[in-house]
Design a protein around this motif. Sequence first.
Motif, mmCIF file in Angstrom:
data_model
loop_
_atom_site.group_PDB
_atom_site.id
_atom_site.type_symbol
_atom_site.label_atom_id
_atom_site.label_comp_id
_atom_site.label_asym_id
_atom_site.label_seq_id
_atom_site.Cartn_x
_atom_site.Cartn_y
_atom_site.Cartn_z
ATOM 1 N N THR A 213 -12.069 97.920 -30.867
ATOM 2 C CA THR A 213 -11.842 96.994 -29.746
ATOM 3 C C THR A 213 -11.529 95.598 -30.258
ATOM 4 O O THR A 213 -10.628 94.914 -29.742
ATOM 5 C CB THR A 213 -13.083 96.951 -28.835
ATOM 6 N N GLU A 214 -12.270 95.153 -31.289
ATOM 7 C CA GLU A 214 -12.004 93.841 -31.889
ATOM 8 C C GLU A 214 -10.624 93.792 -32.519
ATOM 9 O O GLU A 214 -9.925 92.767 -32.447
ATOM 10 C CB GLU A 214 -13.083 93.519 -32.930
ATOM 11 N N LYS A 217 -8.133 93.307 -29.698
ATOM 12 C CA LYS A 217 -8.140 91.912 -29.243
ATOM 13 C C LYS A 217 -7.390 91.024 -30.225
ATOM 14 O O LYS A 217 -6.657 90.113 -29.828
ATOM 15 C CB LYS A 217 -9.580 91.411 -29.108
ATOM 16 N N LYS A 222 -3.843 95.028 -24.790
ATOM 17 C CA LYS A 222 -4.654 95.260 -23.605
ATOM 18 C C LYS A 222 -4.917 96.763 -23.491
ATOM 19 O O LYS A 222 -3.998 97.568 -23.634
ATOM 20 C CB LYS A 222 -3.926 94.761 -22.360
ATOM 21 N N GLU A 266 -13.183 93.714 -22.681
ATOM 22 C CA GLU A 266 -12.999 92.872 -23.862
ATOM 23 C C GLU A 266 -11.518 92.623 -24.165
ATOM 24 O O GLU A 266 -11.157 91.594 -24.746
ATOM 25 C CB GLU A 266 -13.666 93.520 -25.080
ATOM 26 N N THR A 267 -10.652 93.540 -23.783
ATOM 27 C CA THR A 267 -9.220 93.415 -24.111
ATOM 28 C C THR A 267 -8.378 92.966 -22.915
ATOM 29 O O THR A 267 -7.155 92.876 -23.018
ATOM 30 C CB THR A 267 -8.679 94.758 -24.625
#
Length: 333
Positions: A213-214, A217, A222, A266-267
Motif C-alpha cells: 500500500t505504501e 501511495k 489509486k 490510504e491510496t
Amino acid sequence: MKYSNFEFTNPLFLWGLIIIPLLAAWLYVSRNRNQAKLSVSSVKSIQKSGLYTYLYRGLWAFRLLALTLLIVALARPRNVAVTTKNKKNKGIDIVMATDVSGSMLAKDLKPNRLEALKDVAEKFVDKRPNDRIGVVLYAGESYTKTPITSDKSIVKRTIASIEYGGIEDGTAIGMGLGAAVNRLKDSKAKSKVIILLTDGVNTAGSVDPKLATELAKGVGVKVYTIGIGTNGMAEMPYAKDYQGRLLYKPMQVEIDEKLLTYIAEETGGKYFRATSNTKLKTIYDEIDKLEKTEIEEFKYYNYQELYRNLVLAALALLALEYLLKNTLFKSFI
C-alpha cells in the motif's frame, strides 16, 4: 463536404406565410368583383382570346409566389455540415489484480465467483476505449497475465482465459498488489488505478499488504478494492474426488474487509463489497464512472446559405410578370 443538416436561422419569419392564402383569397374575390362584363350575341369571334384572358387573370399568382419565396428567404434557410474532432488528454492506466485462489470457485455468485467476475470484467473493458489496461493474477503467489495495453481484444481474451489452477493456492494480497504497482510505477498516464479483487484474507506471500500500500501511495496509484462473496455461508470447494472433481460444502465466508478498506483509503480509492452478481456489476459501473478519461470535443460548422437563390427566384418572377403585362398581355385592361 457533405451537408447533413437543414435549418432556418430565423424561423419566426415563417409565420408570415399565413398571409399568403388570405391574400390569395382577397385577390380572387376582388378581381371577380371588379371584372367588367360584356354582353354579346355570339362568342365565336373572341373564343381564341379566352385562354389569354385566363392567363392574364393568373398573373397575380406570380406575385404571391414571389412573396412566399421572400418570406422563406427572411427565415434564412441553410444547410449545415458539422465536423467533429476529439482530442484525448492523457488517459488512465488500469491494472486489474484478481484473486484466482480455490475459494473463487465458490457458488454464492452464479455460476461461481470467478466466472461472474470474468463476465463483468470483460464488459468493464468494453467501456474503457481510451485507456490502457493490464491484468495481474494472484493466489499463493502473483504474476502478470497481460501488461498494460491499449489493445482491448488482448485484454478481453486474457480475462476469458482465466482459470483456477496453474499457480500455488493461497491468498497473497500483498504480492498481488505489489505486482500491480510494479506495472504502473513507470506509467506517464494522467491517472493510475488498480482494481484489487479478493474473496479472502492475506494468508500467503512474502510481501506485506501494508507495505504494498505504501508503494502504491509512493508512485501515485489509486486502489479500488473489492471483497467478493456473500455474507454468511457459501458452497466452497474443499477437496477433489477420485476422478479429480471438486467437492463442495457450506463454509463461512471470510474477507479481510478491514485490510481492504485500509488499502483503499490510504491510496485515495474506495472499498466495495460484492455479495451478488448484480452488486458486482454495480461496483464496476461505479468505478467506471469515478475514473473517466477527459476527452475534449471540437465541432466545426460550415454553412451553405440558401436565401440568396430564393431572393433571385422571387425577383425573376416579378420581372416575368412585368414583362408579360407589358408585352403579351399589354392589350388587356
